[in-house]
Design a protein around this motif. Structure first.
Motif, mmCIF file in Angstrom:
data_model
loop_
_atom_site.group_PDB
_atom_site.id
_atom_site.type_symbol
_atom_site.label_atom_id
_atom_site.label_comp_id
_atom_site.label_asym_id
_atom_site.label_seq_id
_atom_site.Cartn_x
_atom_site.Cartn_y
_atom_site.Cartn_z
ATOM 1 N N PRO A 1 76.932 43.181 19.368
ATOM 2 C CA PRO A 1 77.751 44.401 19.312
ATOM 3 C C PRO A 1 79.232 44.079 19.503
ATOM 4 C CG PRO A 1 76.718 44.193 21.459
ATOM 5 C CD PRO A 1 76.227 43.034 20.653
ATOM 6 N N GLY A 2 79.778 43.288 18.592
ATOM 7 C CA GLY A 2 81.176 42.868 18.699
ATOM 8 C C GLY A 2 81.345 41.501 18.063
ATOM 9 N N ALA A 3 82.574 41.013 18.044
ATOM 10 C CA ALA A 3 82.868 39.705 17.438
ATOM 11 C C ALA A 3 83.584 38.827 18.467
ATOM 12 C CB ALA A 3 83.734 39.887 16.189
ATOM 13 N N PRO A 4 82.815 38.186 19.374
ATOM 14 C CA PRO A 4 83.439 37.379 20.419
ATOM 15 C C PRO A 4 84.197 36.181 19.857
ATOM 16 C CG PRO A 4 81.076 37.000 20.365
ATOM 17 C CD PRO A 4 81.346 38.133 19.427
ATOM 18 N N GLU A 5 85.404 35.941 20.408
ATOM 19 C CA GLU A 5 86.214 34.799 19.942
ATOM 20 C C GLU A 5 85.882 33.532 20.712
ATOM 21 O OE1 GLU A 5 89.633 37.800 20.724
ATOM 22 O OE2 GLU A 5 87.468 37.974 21.001
ATOM 23 N N ARG A 6 85.329 33.719 21.918
ATOM 24 C CA ARG A 6 85.172 32.589 22.825
ATOM 25 C C ARG A 6 83.776 32.597 23.439
ATOM 26 N NH1 ARG A 6 89.863 29.979 24.678
ATOM 27 N NH2 ARG A 6 91.182 31.768 24.187
ATOM 28 N N LEU A 7 83.219 31.413 23.616
ATOM 29 C CA LEU A 7 81.927 31.267 24.290
ATOM 30 C C LEU A 7 82.174 30.606 25.645
ATOM 31 C CD1 LEU A 7 78.750 31.173 24.290
ATOM 32 C CD2 LEU A 7 78.972 28.904 23.250
ATOM 33 N N VAL A 8 81.712 31.242 26.709
ATOM 34 C CA VAL A 8 81.805 30.637 28.045
ATOM 35 C C VAL A 8 80.457 30.855 28.719
ATOM 36 C CG1 VAL A 8 83.070 30.529 30.221
ATOM 37 C CG2 VAL A 8 84.257 31.280 28.144
ATOM 38 N N ALA A 9 79.789 29.763 29.082
ATOM 39 C CA ALA A 9 78.426 29.919 29.603
ATOM 40 C C ALA A 9 77.989 28.735 30.445
ATOM 41 C CB ALA A 9 77.448 30.103 28.429
ATOM 42 N N ASN A 10 77.124 29.047 31.406
ATOM 43 C CA ASN A 10 76.367 28.032 32.137
ATOM 44 C C ASN A 10 75.014 28.007 31.434
ATOM 45 O OD1 ASN A 10 74.931 26.490 33.983
ATOM 46 N ND2 ASN A 10 74.757 28.144 35.482
ATOM 47 N N LEU A 11 74.862 27.090 30.477
ATOM 48 C CA LEU A 11 73.686 27.137 29.598
ATOM 49 C C LEU A 11 72.441 26.597 30.292
ATOM 50 C CD1 LEU A 11 75.156 25.988 26.159
ATOM 51 C CD2 LEU A 11 74.501 28.292 26.841
ATOM 52 N N PRO A 12 71.298 27.245 30.061
ATOM 53 C CA PRO A 12 70.032 26.709 30.581
ATOM 54 C C PRO A 12 69.851 25.280 30.057
ATOM 55 C CG PRO A 12 69.722 28.891 29.630
ATOM 56 C CD PRO A 12 71.098 28.455 29.264
ATOM 57 N N TYR A 13 69.632 24.341 30.963
ATOM 58 C CA TYR A 13 69.682 22.925 30.580
ATOM 59 C C TYR A 13 68.628 22.501 29.569
ATOM 60 C CZ TYR A 13 73.232 22.092 34.108
ATOM 61 O OH TYR A 13 74.399 22.106 34.808
ATOM 62 N N ASN A 14 67.477 23.191 29.578
ATOM 63 C CA ASN A 14 66.397 22.740 28.692
ATOM 64 C C ASN A 14 66.611 23.143 27.239
ATOM 65 O OD1 ASN A 14 66.151 25.363 29.514
ATOM 66 N ND2 ASN A 14 63.951 25.323 29.862
ATOM 67 N N VAL A 15 67.523 24.084 26.977
ATOM 68 C CA VAL A 15 67.720 24.533 25.584
ATOM 69 C C VAL A 15 69.193 24.538 25.179
ATOM 70 C CG1 VAL A 15 65.618 25.944 25.478
ATOM 71 C CG2 VAL A 15 67.748 26.962 26.335
ATOM 72 N N SER A 16 70.037 23.827 25.913
ATOM 73 C CA SER A 16 71.492 23.965 25.694
ATOM 74 C C SER A 16 71.938 23.581 24.288
ATOM 75 C CB SER A 16 72.270 23.159 26.739
ATOM 76 O OG SER A 16 71.808 21.841 26.818
ATOM 77 N N VAL A 17 71.423 22.462 23.744
ATOM 78 C CA VAL A 17 71.878 22.031 22.411
ATOM 79 C C VAL A 17 71.393 22.987 21.317
ATOM 80 C CG1 VAL A 17 71.728 20.217 20.651
ATOM 81 C CG2 VAL A 17 72.239 19.619 23.023
ATOM 82 N N PRO A 18 70.086 23.322 21.268
ATOM 83 C CA PRO A 18 69.652 24.279 20.232
ATOM 84 C C PRO A 18 70.363 25.624 20.313
ATOM 85 C CG PRO A 18 67.739 23.421 21.444
ATOM 86 C CD PRO A 18 68.950 22.781 22.029
ATOM 87 N N VAL A 19 70.619 26.111 21.537
ATOM 88 C CA VAL A 19 71.321 27.392 21.693
ATOM 89 C C VAL A 19 72.736 27.296 21.140
ATOM 90 C CG1 VAL A 19 72.385 28.934 23.400
ATOM 91 C CG2 VAL A 19 69.982 28.351 23.603
ATOM 92 N N LEU A 20 73.449 26.234 21.495
ATOM 93 C CA LEU A 20 74.815 26.038 21.004
ATOM 94 C C LEU A 20 74.862 25.999 19.485
ATOM 95 C CD1 LEU A 20 76.591 23.332 23.207
ATOM 96 C CD2 LEU A 20 77.490 25.576 22.559
ATOM 97 N N LEU A 21 73.993 25.202 18.881
ATOM 98 C CA LEU A 21 73.999 25.060 17.421
ATOM 99 C C LEU A 21 73.626 26.377 16.742
ATOM 100 C CD1 LEU A 21 72.378 21.503 17.071
ATOM 101 C CD2 LEU A 21 74.799 22.102 16.840
ATOM 102 N N HIS A 22 72.695 27.107 17.348
ATOM 103 C CA HIS A 22 72.287 28.416 16.795
ATOM 104 C C HIS A 22 73.473 29.388 16.808
ATOM 105 C CE1 HIS A 22 69.810 32.002 16.089
ATOM 106 N NE2 HIS A 22 70.500 32.563 17.068
#
Length: 290
Positions: free
Chosen positions: A125-146
Motif C-alpha cells: 500500500p505505497g511505494a517505499p524508497e528505502r528498505l530498513v530491516a532486521n531480517l530473519p536470519y534463515n531467509v534473509s537472502v531470498p527475502v532480499l532478492l524477492h
C-alpha cells in the motif's frame, strides 16, 4: 516546581523506544516465545536502533519498508525519524499489536502494517524508497532478492543479517566468501558492509554475529528474461564451485562440456575459470551467448 512539571511533560510527550523490560513485557502480554524457526531475535537497545536508522540515511517524509518488525523496536526508531513505515509481519499476534505500540510510544506517526509472508508479497500500500530491516536470519537472502525483484521503488537500504551472510552479499569476485548471493545481489546494485552489531543487543542472545549491509540500487544490466537466465547459470556454477565452468555449466548450457566451451568462448569467458572469478556482467554475457 514549574521546572519539574515541564520536565515531566517533556518526558511524557518525547517519543520513546523499547528497552529490555518493555520487550519482555510485550512478549509476555502476547504470549510470544521467540522461535528459531522464524529467526526471531528482538533488538532491545535504543542506541543500536538509532544507529541503524542513521546509517540507513532515513529522512523525514520518506516511506520506509520494514520486514519482520516483531515487537516494534526498529519500527519505533523509523517512526521517530519522521518517516512513514510500511511493516510486513507474518505473525498475526505481532502484527495486531504493532499499531497499539506505535500509538503509545510514537503518537501521531504514520504506520501501515501488512500481515503477510515477505516471500509472497508482490504489492504494497505505497511505494517505499528505502528498505530498513532486521531480517530473519534463515531467509534473509531470498527475502532480499524477492523484494528487489518486485519493488522497483526501493532505491537503497540497510539490513541487519547474520555476519556470514552479510559479508557474502557484499563480497567481490575472487573472495573466499563470494557466491551465488553475491552475484545475484550485484544485479540490483552496489553493496557494502556498514558495521557490526553486538550479540548483546538482542533478546534472546543469538549464537551468531550480525552485521549491517547497505545497498544502493543501480539500473539493471539486462532484461527480466536475461536476469532469469543469468541467475540459472549462477546457480549451476556455484552448485559445483570447485569445477571449471566448462564442467559446471555443461548441463545448464545444454550440451555438455564441449557445448559449454563454445558458448563460454563466444562470451569471452575462459572455460577453465570458476564461478567465483566471474562478475554478474560475465554471467550475463554467457546468458546472451547461448
Amino acid at each position: 516546581m514549574n521546572a519539574h512539571r515541564h520536565a515531566a511533560e517533556d518526558a511524557a510527550t518525547e517519543p520513546r523506544l523499547l528497552g529490555p523490560s518493555e520487550i519482555r513485557d510485550l512478549a509476555q502480554l502476547l504470549d510470544v516465545t521467540p522461535t528459531k524457526k522464524l529467526g526471531q531475535n528482538f533488538v532491545h537497545d535504543a542506541n543500536t536502533v538509532r544507529r541503524i536508522v542513521q546509517t540507513a540515511g532515513v529522512q523525514a517524509g520518506e516511506t520506509v519498508l520494514e520486514i519482520g518488525p516483531g515487537l516494534g523496536s526498529l519500527t519505533l526508531g523509523l517512526l521517530e525519524s519522521g518517516a512513514s513505515v510500511i511493516a510486513v509481519e507474518i505473525d498475526k499476534r505481532l502484527a495486531a499489536q504493532l499499531p497499539h505500540t506505535a500509538a503509545i510510544m510514537q503518537p501521531g506517526t504514520v504506520l501501515t502494517v501488512v500481515t503477510d509472508d515477505a516471500m509472497r508479497v508482490t504489492e504494497l500500500p505505497g511505494a517505499p524508497e528505502r528498505l530498513v530491516a532486521n531480517l530473519p536470519y534463515n531467509v534473509s537472502v531470498p527475502v532480499l532478492l524477492h523484494l528487489l525483484e518486485h519493488f522497483d521503488s526501493l532505491q537503497s537500504g540497510i539490513v541487519m543479517v547474520q555476519a556470514e551472510v552479510g559479508y557474502r552479499l557484499a563480497a567481490e569476485p575472487g573472495s573466499k566468501v563470494y557466491g551465488a548471493p553475491s552475484v545475484k545481489a550485484a544485479w540490483y546494485g552496489d553493496w557494502r558492509t556498514a558495521g557490526q552489531v553486538s550479540r548483546m543487543v538482542f533478546w534472546p542472545v543469538p549464537n551468531v554475529d550480525s552485521v549491517l549491509v547497505g545497498f544502493e540500487r543501480a539500473d539493471a544490466p539486462g532484461t527480466e528474461a536475461e536476469r532469469v537466465a543469468t541467475f540459472a547459470l549462477v546457480d549451476a556454477a556455484f552448485q559445483q564451485r570447485r569445477k571449471m565452468l566448462r564442467q559446471s555449466l555443461g548441463t545448464a548450457l545444454g550440451g555438455g562440456s564441449a557445448q559449454a566451451t563454445t558458448v563460454l568462448e563466444t562470451a569471452g569467458v575462459d572455460p577453465q575459470a570458476r564461478g567465483e572469478q566471474l562478475t554478474v556482467a560475465d554471467f550475463l554475457r554467457i546468458a546472451r551467448a547461448v
